[in-house]
Design a protein around this motif. Structure first.
Motif, mmCIF file in Angstrom:
data_model
loop_
_atom_site.group_PDB
_atom_site.id
_atom_site.type_symbol
_atom_site.label_atom_id
_atom_site.label_comp_id
_atom_site.label_asym_id
_atom_site.label_seq_id
_atom_site.Cartn_x
_atom_site.Cartn_y
_atom_site.Cartn_z
ATOM 1 N N MET A 58 0.846 -1.178 0.000
ATOM 2 C CA MET A 58 0.000 0.000 0.000
ATOM 3 C C MET A 58 0.890 1.239 0.000
ATOM 4 N N HIS A 59 0.644 2.112 -0.921
ATOM 5 C CA HIS A 59 1.331 3.399 -0.961
ATOM 6 C C HIS A 59 0.330 4.449 -0.514
ATOM 7 N N GLU A 60 0.756 5.324 0.374
ATOM 8 C CA GLU A 60 -0.125 6.385 0.875
ATOM 9 C C GLU A 60 0.598 7.712 0.805
ATOM 10 N N ARG A 61 -0.173 8.746 0.559
ATOM 11 C CA ARG A 61 0.343 10.109 0.586
ATOM 12 C C ARG A 61 -0.810 11.082 0.644
ATOM 13 N N GLY A 62 -0.526 12.295 1.066
ATOM 14 C CA GLY A 62 -1.520 13.346 1.125
ATOM 15 C C GLY A 62 -2.365 13.296 2.380
ATOM 16 N N SER A 63 -3.332 14.202 2.439
ATOM 17 C CA SER A 63 -4.256 14.247 3.568
ATOM 18 C C SER A 63 -5.603 14.761 3.079
ATOM 19 N N GLY A 64 -6.607 14.537 3.907
ATOM 20 C CA GLY A 64 -7.954 14.977 3.549
ATOM 21 C C GLY A 64 -8.852 13.804 3.232
ATOM 22 N N THR A 65 -9.728 14.003 2.272
ATOM 23 C CA THR A 65 -10.675 12.982 1.851
ATOM 24 C C THR A 65 -9.945 11.700 1.456
ATOM 25 N N ALA A 66 -10.482 10.569 1.884
ATOM 26 C CA ALA A 66 -9.885 9.283 1.500
ATOM 27 C C ALA A 66 -10.132 9.016 0.016
ATOM 28 N N LEU A 67 -9.094 8.592 -0.674
ATOM 29 C CA LEU A 67 -9.181 8.260 -2.092
ATOM 30 C C LEU A 67 -8.392 6.979 -2.314
ATOM 31 N N VAL A 68 -9.023 6.002 -2.935
ATOM 32 C CA VAL A 68 -8.344 4.755 -3.302
ATOM 33 C C VAL A 68 -8.100 4.786 -4.802
ATOM 34 N N TYR A 69 -6.830 4.682 -5.171
ATOM 35 C CA TYR A 69 -6.408 4.669 -6.568
ATOM 36 C C TYR A 69 -6.110 3.222 -6.951
ATOM 37 N N VAL A 70 -6.826 2.716 -7.952
ATOM 38 C CA VAL A 70 -6.643 1.333 -8.408
ATOM 39 C C VAL A 70 -5.919 1.374 -9.756
ATOM 40 N N HIS A 71 -4.723 0.827 -9.755
ATOM 41 C CA HIS A 71 -3.842 0.898 -10.923
ATOM 42 C C HIS A 71 -4.326 0.032 -12.091
ATOM 43 N N GLY A 72 -3.682 0.275 -13.233
ATOM 44 C CA GLY A 72 -3.948 -0.510 -14.437
ATOM 45 C C GLY A 72 -2.976 -1.666 -14.587
ATOM 46 N N GLU A 73 -2.842 -2.150 -15.813
ATOM 47 C CA GLU A 73 -2.042 -3.332 -16.105
ATOM 48 C C GLU A 73 -0.570 -3.189 -15.718
ATOM 49 N N ASP A 74 -0.053 -1.973 -15.715
ATOM 50 C CA ASP A 74 1.356 -1.747 -15.398
ATOM 51 C C ASP A 74 1.603 -1.581 -13.903
ATOM 52 N N GLY A 75 0.592 -1.858 -13.094
ATOM 53 C CA GLY A 75 0.745 -1.653 -11.660
ATOM 54 C C GLY A 75 0.942 -0.175 -11.367
ATOM 55 N N LEU A 76 1.754 0.133 -10.399
ATOM 56 C CA LEU A 76 2.016 1.529 -10.042
ATOM 57 C C LEU A 76 3.248 2.087 -10.746
ATOM 58 N N LEU A 77 3.781 1.338 -11.709
ATOM 59 C CA LEU A 77 5.032 1.682 -12.370
ATOM 60 C C LEU A 77 5.074 3.123 -12.881
ATOM 61 N N PHE A 78 4.019 3.587 -13.532
ATOM 62 C CA PHE A 78 4.013 4.920 -14.128
ATOM 63 C C PHE A 78 3.042 5.867 -13.420
ATOM 64 N N SER A 79 2.659 5.546 -12.206
ATOM 65 C CA SER A 79 1.588 6.274 -11.524
ATOM 66 C C SER A 79 2.046 7.430 -10.651
ATOM 67 N N ARG A 80 3.323 7.556 -10.412
ATOM 68 C CA ARG A 80 3.785 8.569 -9.463
ATOM 69 C C ARG A 80 3.256 9.976 -9.751
ATOM 70 N N PRO A 81 3.311 10.493 -10.996
ATOM 71 C CA PRO A 81 2.816 11.856 -11.234
ATOM 72 C C PRO A 81 1.333 12.021 -10.875
ATOM 73 N N VAL A 82 0.508 11.056 -11.234
ATOM 74 C CA VAL A 82 -0.913 11.183 -10.937
ATOM 75 C C VAL A 82 -1.168 11.035 -9.435
ATOM 76 N N LEU A 83 -0.444 10.147 -8.763
ATOM 77 C CA LEU A 83 -0.603 9.999 -7.314
ATOM 78 C C LEU A 83 -0.190 11.270 -6.599
ATOM 79 N N ASP A 84 0.898 11.892 -7.041
ATOM 80 C CA ASP A 84 1.339 13.147 -6.438
ATOM 81 C C ASP A 84 0.298 14.243 -6.634
#
Length: 95
Positions: free
Chosen positions: A1-27
């Protein structure tokens, strides 16, 4: 589980590449919410239990996470993750 930020809870469910390219959108999401980004069973180093055989099983994993958060939660899915989120929502008996 990767977590960051604060406030409203948001669950991000990745695509076929896992979290490999997700850092910009997660940030970006973390600027406005407390982001929970699990690695789905069978992706990356996450083991796949024998009972997880399809999208419906991944949807249950996501629902279990949302229930464990025990507060209103926004679900965001990308590609395969969007399918998992859609399946989770049709299975959610709470709504």
């Amino acid at each position: 589980m990767h977590e960051r930020g604060s406030g409203t809870a948001l669950v991000y469910v990745h695509g076929e590449d896992g979290l490999l390219f997700s850092r910009p959108v997660l940030d970006a999401l973390a600027r406005h919410a407390h982001v929970h980004a699990p690695v789905l069973p069978g992706w990356g180093d996450a083991p796949r239990p024998a009972h997880v055989t399809g999208i419906d099983d991944l949807a249950i994993v996501v629902l279990d996470l949302v229930r464990a958060l025990a507060r209103p939660t926004v679900l965001v899915g990308v590609s395969l993750g969007a399918w998992v989120v859609a399946e989770a929502l049709v299975r959610d008996e709470a709504h």
